[in-house]
Design a protein around this motif. Structure first.
Motif, short mmCIF file in Angstrom:
data_model
loop_
_atom_site.label_atom_id
_atom_site.label_comp_id
_atom_site.label_asym_id
_atom_site.label_seq_id
_atom_site.Cartn_x
_atom_site.Cartn_y
_atom_site.Cartn_z
N ARG A 78 0.80 -1.22 0.00
CA ARG A 78 0.00 0.00 0.00
C ARG A 78 0.84 1.28 0.00
N GLY A 79 2.12 1.16 0.35
CA GLY A 79 2.96 2.35 0.43
C GLY A 79 2.88 2.99 1.80
N VAL A 80 3.92 3.71 2.15
CA VAL A 80 3.98 4.30 3.49
C VAL A 80 2.91 5.39 3.66
N GLY A 81 2.78 6.27 2.67
CA GLY A 81 1.82 7.37 2.79
C GLY A 81 0.39 6.90 2.95
N GLU A 82 -0.04 5.98 2.11
CA GLU A 82 -1.40 5.48 2.20
C GLU A 82 -1.61 4.71 3.50
N SER A 83 -0.60 3.97 3.94
CA SER A 83 -0.72 3.24 5.21
C SER A 83 -0.89 4.20 6.38
N GLU A 84 -0.12 5.29 6.39
CA GLU A 84 -0.28 6.28 7.45
C GLU A 84 -1.69 6.84 7.47
N ARG A 85 -2.22 7.19 6.30
CA ARG A 85 -3.57 7.76 6.25
C ARG A 85 -4.61 6.75 6.73
N ALA A 86 -4.45 5.49 6.36
CA ALA A 86 -5.41 4.47 6.79
C ALA A 86 -5.36 4.27 8.30
N LEU A 87 -4.17 4.28 8.87
CA LEU A 87 -4.04 4.10 10.32
C LEU A 87 -4.60 5.30 11.08
N ARG A 88 -4.38 6.49 10.55
CA ARG A 88 -4.95 7.67 11.22
C ARG A 88 -6.47 7.62 11.19
N ALA A 89 -7.03 7.14 10.10
CA ALA A 89 -8.49 7.01 10.02
C ALA A 89 -9.03 6.03 11.06
N LEU A 90 -8.19 5.07 11.46
CA LEU A 90 -8.59 4.10 12.49
C LEU A 90 -8.33 4.62 13.91
#
Length: 437
Positions: free
Chosen positions: A301-313
């Motif tokens: 997923r890439g680092v940037g998209e992973s960060e955004r997904a985790l912040r959403a959680l």
């Protein structure tokens, strides 16, 4: 010092004369060479005037009322051989700042610029006197920046005693006082070259790190993943010298505590697994499992998209997701962040949560034990040697703790490079700081 105590001066003066004579006939300026040789020989004909004034001053006020302060450990050792039998106490400025000082006067041997401004702005005695050869041009006494604005501040009497006659003719000034060359630009500087690394984001096994040149012909790659690094402050009292320095605060003069051939975090984890015992293999496999799942997710997923997904959680420290994949990071600091991370990875909370928490607890215990051992070793070490040489091995005989040493930071590279994560913070041999020592 009187010539009878100053054998180093006699040897140096003799060597200057021998070298000058060897150059006769090889250069055009023979008169200058003979003048240099004669001047060196003249040093042996009379005792230095500064020493005579110092001895008279101590005799006048009494050795119990004054302390002599010198600019280096070598100077302290030399003057102590002369003044010690006479009852005089000789200290460096660092010694003075740590010692009990009942004396009323501090005689500083040398011009004010040889010492830190605190010699005057934060003095340890009511009176401060600098004994300076008349030929030394800069005799400016430093002042505190707030002295003019303080009400009822302490006023310390600071004076400069000039010894000898000033030169009949002042040397020609090649620079205006308004545009002097900073002294730092005249000192030896390391050569960093250009960044050889590619201009890209680091891979999962890489980190951005700066090269740090250290005393003792060593260097390390210092990354900021851990945010701090173990350091030693020799100015602190016993029992409080070993601590941590923020990576951003590491600067020339900082003393780092390192281990030969290995980063500290690796040895701490090894000690933690040894303490855990029979469950160590299960915990090690558990750690490898969830970190492998995280590495795979980041690659997909890439680092940037992973960060955004985790912040959403609701993961508050999502910006640390790359660091969590490192073997050196046991788990996220927050329990909630770790639970949400495991759920995002499609893993059950247990046993991963319990295993990582136990490992972190044991690493913290190992860290405290190491600090206690290092404090004991630092208390037993000769910190004057550290001040003089710049590096010092700590005598720790316990298995797993051998090879610890203290070293002074000499220079820091102005740019980062991509290095293997396992090479970060591991000392290695490097001659780049040879001339800085």
């Amino acid at each position: 010092m009187p010539n009878e105590y100053n054998t180093q001066l006699q040897v140096a003066a003799g060597e200057v004369g021998r070298q000058a004579l060897r150059l006769l006939g090889a250069v055009d300026e023979e008169d200058l060479l003979r003048e240099v040789s004669d001047a060196a020989a003249a040093l042996s004909t009379r005792d230095p005037l500064v020493g005579g004034v110092l001895a008279e001053s101590l005799a006048e006020v009494g050795s119990d009322s004054a302390v002599v302060v010198v600019a280096s450990t070598r100077s302290r050792q030399g003057l102590d051989r002369w003044l010690g039998p006479l009852g005089g106490r000789v200290l460096t400025l660092g010694d003075l700042e740590r010692a009990d000082v009942p004396e009323e006067i501090a005689y500083f041997v040398g011009p004010p610029r040889f010492f830190k401004p605190t010699a005057v702005t934060a003095p340890r005695t009511p009176e401060v006197t600098f004994i300076v050869p008349a030929w030394f041009g800069d005799r400016t006494v430093p002042t505190s920046a707030i002295a003019d604005y303080a009400e009822g501040g302490i006023c310390v009497a600071a004076r400069v005693i000039e010894v000898g006659d000033r030169p009949a003719m002042a040397p020609e000034q090649t620079l205006t006082e308004q545009n002097p060359i900073p002294e730092e630009r005249l000192l030896p500087q390391p050569f960093w070259g250009r960044r050889p690394s590619e201009d890209r984001a680091p891979d999962k096994d890489e980190v951005e790190a700066r090269k740090i040149l250290l005393s003792g012909s060593r260097a390390i790659w210092l990354d900021d993943d851990g945010e701090r690094i173990r350091a030693l402050d020799p100015t602190q009292p016993p029992g409080e010298r070993v601590g941590y320095s923020n990576v951003s605060a590491v600067a020339p003069g900082t003393h780092l505590l390192l281990r030969e051939g290995e980063a500290e975090r690796e040895s701490l984890q090894a000690r933690a697994f040894a303490r855990i015992g029979a469950r160590a293999s299960a915990i090690e496999a558990s750690q490898a499992s969830w970190k492998a799942a995280l590495i795979e997710k980041l690659a997909m997923r890439g680092v940037g998209e992973s960060e955004r997904a985790l912040r959403a959680l609701g993961v508050r420290a999502a910006g640390q997701v790359r660091a969590w994949a490192s073997a050196h990071v046991m788990r996220p600091q927050s329990d909630g962040d770790f639970e949400r991370l495991l759920e995002w990875l499609g893993l059950s909370v247990q046993p991963y949560f319990g295993h990582a928490t136990l490992l972190r607890h044991e690493v913290h215990l190992a860290t405290r034990e190491l600090r206690d051992r290092l404090e004991s070793a630092a208390d037993a070490a000769d910190l004057h040697e550290l001040e003089r040489v710049g590096h010092l091995s700590l005598d720790i005989a316990e298995p797993g703790l051998r090879g610890m040493f203290v070293t002074r930071v000499l220079a820091i590279a102005p740019f980062t490079e991509l290095v293997r994560r396992y090479d970060a913070r591991v000392p290695f041999a490097d001659e780049g700081a040879r001339w800085l020592e």
